[in-house]
Write a protein that holds these residues in place. Structure first.
Motif, short mmCIF file in Angstrom:
data_model
loop_
_atom_site.label_atom_id
_atom_site.label_comp_id
_atom_site.label_asym_id
_atom_site.label_seq_id
_atom_site.Cartn_x
_atom_site.Cartn_y
_atom_site.Cartn_z
N MET A 88 8.79 -43.84 -13.98
CA MET A 88 7.63 -43.04 -14.34
C MET A 88 7.80 -42.47 -15.74
SD MET A 88 4.73 -42.09 -13.54
CE MET A 88 3.60 -40.91 -12.99
N LEU A 89 8.99 -41.96 -16.04
CA LEU A 89 9.24 -41.41 -17.38
C LEU A 89 9.05 -42.50 -18.41
CD1 LEU A 89 10.11 -39.03 -19.09
CD2 LEU A 89 12.47 -39.71 -18.71
N ASN A 90 9.53 -43.69 -18.10
CA ASN A 90 9.38 -44.84 -18.99
C ASN A 90 7.92 -45.03 -19.36
OD1 ASN A 90 8.91 -47.43 -19.95
ND2 ASN A 90 10.55 -48.33 -18.75
N ARG A 91 7.05 -45.13 -18.36
CA ARG A 91 5.64 -45.38 -18.61
C ARG A 91 4.98 -44.19 -19.33
NH1 ARG A 91 3.69 -48.01 -13.56
NH2 ARG A 91 4.42 -49.98 -14.34
N ALA A 92 5.34 -42.97 -18.93
CA ALA A 92 4.75 -41.79 -19.57
C ALA A 92 5.09 -41.74 -21.05
CB ALA A 92 5.24 -40.52 -18.87
N CYS A 93 6.34 -42.00 -21.38
CA CYS A 93 6.74 -41.96 -22.79
C CYS A 93 6.06 -43.07 -23.59
CB CYS A 93 8.25 -42.09 -22.92
SG CYS A 93 9.13 -40.61 -22.42
N TYR A 94 6.01 -44.27 -23.04
CA TYR A 94 5.43 -45.35 -23.81
C TYR A 94 3.92 -45.19 -23.92
CZ TYR A 94 5.86 -49.47 -26.54
OH TYR A 94 5.87 -50.31 -27.60
N TYR A 95 3.27 -44.65 -22.89
CA TYR A 95 1.83 -44.42 -22.97
C TYR A 95 1.53 -43.45 -24.12
CZ TYR A 95 -2.93 -43.35 -21.62
OH TYR A 95 -4.28 -43.19 -21.63
N LEU A 96 2.37 -42.45 -24.27
CA LEU A 96 2.25 -41.53 -25.40
C LEU A 96 2.27 -42.30 -26.71
CD1 LEU A 96 2.59 -38.74 -26.90
CD2 LEU A 96 5.02 -39.02 -26.50
N LEU A 97 3.16 -43.26 -26.82
CA LEU A 97 3.34 -43.99 -28.07
C LEU A 97 2.27 -45.04 -28.30
CD1 LEU A 97 7.18 -44.37 -27.84
CD2 LEU A 97 5.87 -42.65 -29.06
N CYS A 98 1.55 -45.41 -27.29
CA CYS A 98 0.52 -46.44 -27.44
C CYS A 98 -0.82 -45.84 -27.86
CB CYS A 98 0.34 -47.20 -26.13
SG CYS A 98 1.72 -48.29 -25.79
N ARG A 99 -0.89 -44.56 -28.04
CA ARG A 99 -2.14 -43.92 -28.44
C ARG A 99 -1.96 -43.26 -29.80
NH1 ARG A 99 -6.13 -43.74 -24.66
NH2 ARG A 99 -7.02 -42.21 -26.04
N PRO A 100 -1.62 -44.05 -30.83
CA PRO A 100 -1.30 -43.46 -32.12
C PRO A 100 -2.49 -42.79 -32.80
CG PRO A 100 -1.41 -45.83 -32.28
CD PRO A 100 -1.51 -45.49 -30.83
N SER A 101 -3.70 -42.99 -32.30
CA SER A 101 -4.85 -42.36 -32.94
C SER A 101 -4.97 -40.89 -32.59
CB SER A 101 -6.13 -43.09 -32.53
OG SER A 101 -6.32 -42.99 -31.14
N SER A 102 -4.22 -40.43 -31.60
CA SER A 102 -4.29 -39.02 -31.21
C SER A 102 -3.81 -38.13 -32.36
CB SER A 102 -3.41 -38.77 -29.99
OG SER A 102 -3.86 -39.54 -28.91
N ARG A 103 -4.52 -37.03 -32.57
CA ARG A 103 -4.11 -36.10 -33.63
C ARG A 103 -2.82 -35.38 -33.26
NH1 ARG A 103 -9.43 -35.66 -33.54
NH2 ARG A 103 -10.64 -35.92 -35.42
N SER A 104 -2.72 -35.02 -32.02
CA SER A 104 -1.49 -34.41 -31.52
C SER A 104 -1.19 -35.09 -30.19
CB SER A 104 -1.66 -32.90 -31.33
OG SER A 104 -2.66 -32.64 -30.38
N ALA A 105 0.00 -34.93 -29.73
CA ALA A 105 0.39 -35.66 -28.54
C ALA A 105 1.00 -34.74 -27.49
CB ALA A 105 1.36 -36.77 -28.93
N PRO A 106 0.24 -33.78 -26.98
CA PRO A 106 0.83 -32.94 -25.93
C PRO A 106 1.02 -33.76 -24.67
CG PRO A 106 -1.49 -32.44 -26.19
CD PRO A 106 -1.13 -33.42 -27.27
N ARG A 107 2.11 -33.56 -24.02
CA ARG A 107 2.39 -34.27 -22.78
C ARG A 107 2.95 -33.31 -21.77
NH1 ARG A 107 -1.06 -37.43 -23.01
NH2 ARG A 107 -0.95 -39.08 -24.50
N ASP A 108 2.50 -33.45 -20.55
CA ASP A 108 3.00 -32.65 -19.44
C ASP A 108 3.88 -33.54 -18.58
OD1 ASP A 108 1.40 -30.55 -20.26
OD2 ASP A 108 -0.24 -31.07 -18.91
N PHE A 109 4.99 -32.98 -18.14
CA PHE A 109 5.85 -33.65 -17.19
C PHE A 109 5.95 -32.75 -15.99
CE2 PHE A 109 7.20 -35.34 -21.26
CZ PHE A 109 7.28 -36.70 -21.01
N GLN A 110 5.61 -33.25 -14.83
CA GLN A 110 5.75 -32.48 -13.60
C GLN A 110 7.16 -32.71 -13.08
OE1 GLN A 110 2.54 -33.45 -10.97
NE2 GLN A 110 1.02 -32.55 -12.33
N LEU A 111 7.91 -31.65 -13.02
CA LEU A 111 9.31 -31.74 -12.63
C LEU A 111 9.48 -31.56 -11.12
CD1 LEU A 111 10.93 -29.59 -15.46
CD2 LEU A 111 10.58 -32.06 -15.40
#
Length: 143
Positions: A1-24
């Motif tokens: 899951m972390l793998n996909r979450a991190c890469y999804y972040l990187l696949c959206r380079p048009s975002s002005r900022s990249a806030p991400r939530d991780f549910q622990l």
């Protein structure tokens, strides 16, 4: 899951900022520094390997399925989000721009990876377990 979450972040380079939530998990909540370390180790691995188009394509397909089968939202909230999209997306992407991934751009992914460093992060840990030690209230909403 972390793998996909991190890469999804990187696949959206048009975002002005990249806030991400991780549910622990409860265990993760006991070791937040280790979770952050793990995320940055993964980012370092992505830098080393470079952008992988097949992972981008998988993320694109998942985003398309999520968009196609998303739950209906309240009309007022939906219209409000579309109004905000007018400032961020071309006319043909106002409805789908916040949800879909459109084009593979290895350079943009590499540039974003270079910016994902600890000096640029803000970490906030929010959990009920902190309610007894939280003694301040937010000024406007008193939360």
């Amino acid at each position: 899951m972390l793998n996909r979450a991190c890469y999804y972040l990187l696949c959206r380079p048009s975002s002005r900022s990249a806030p991400r939530d991780f549910q622990l998990t409860p265990e993760g909540l006991e070791h937040p520094d280790e979770v952050v370390l793990c995320v940055y180790q993964y980012i370092a691995l992505l830098r080393e390997k470079g952008p992988q188009e097949w992972i981008w394509a998988e993320s694109r397909d998942i985003a398309a399925a999520n968009f196609r089968f998303r739950s209906q939202s309240q009309p007022m909230g939906y219209v409000s989000s579309l109004a905000g999209n007018v400032h961020s997306y071309a006319a043909e992407h106002i409805v789908s721009g916040a949800s879909l991934i459109f084009e593979y751009d290895a350079k943009a992914i590499t540039d974003l990876l270079a910016k994902l460093v600890p000096e640029n992060m803000v970490v906030c840990t929010v959990a009920k377990k902190f309610s007894e030690t939280a003694d301040s209230r937010e000024r406007w909403y008193e939360t």
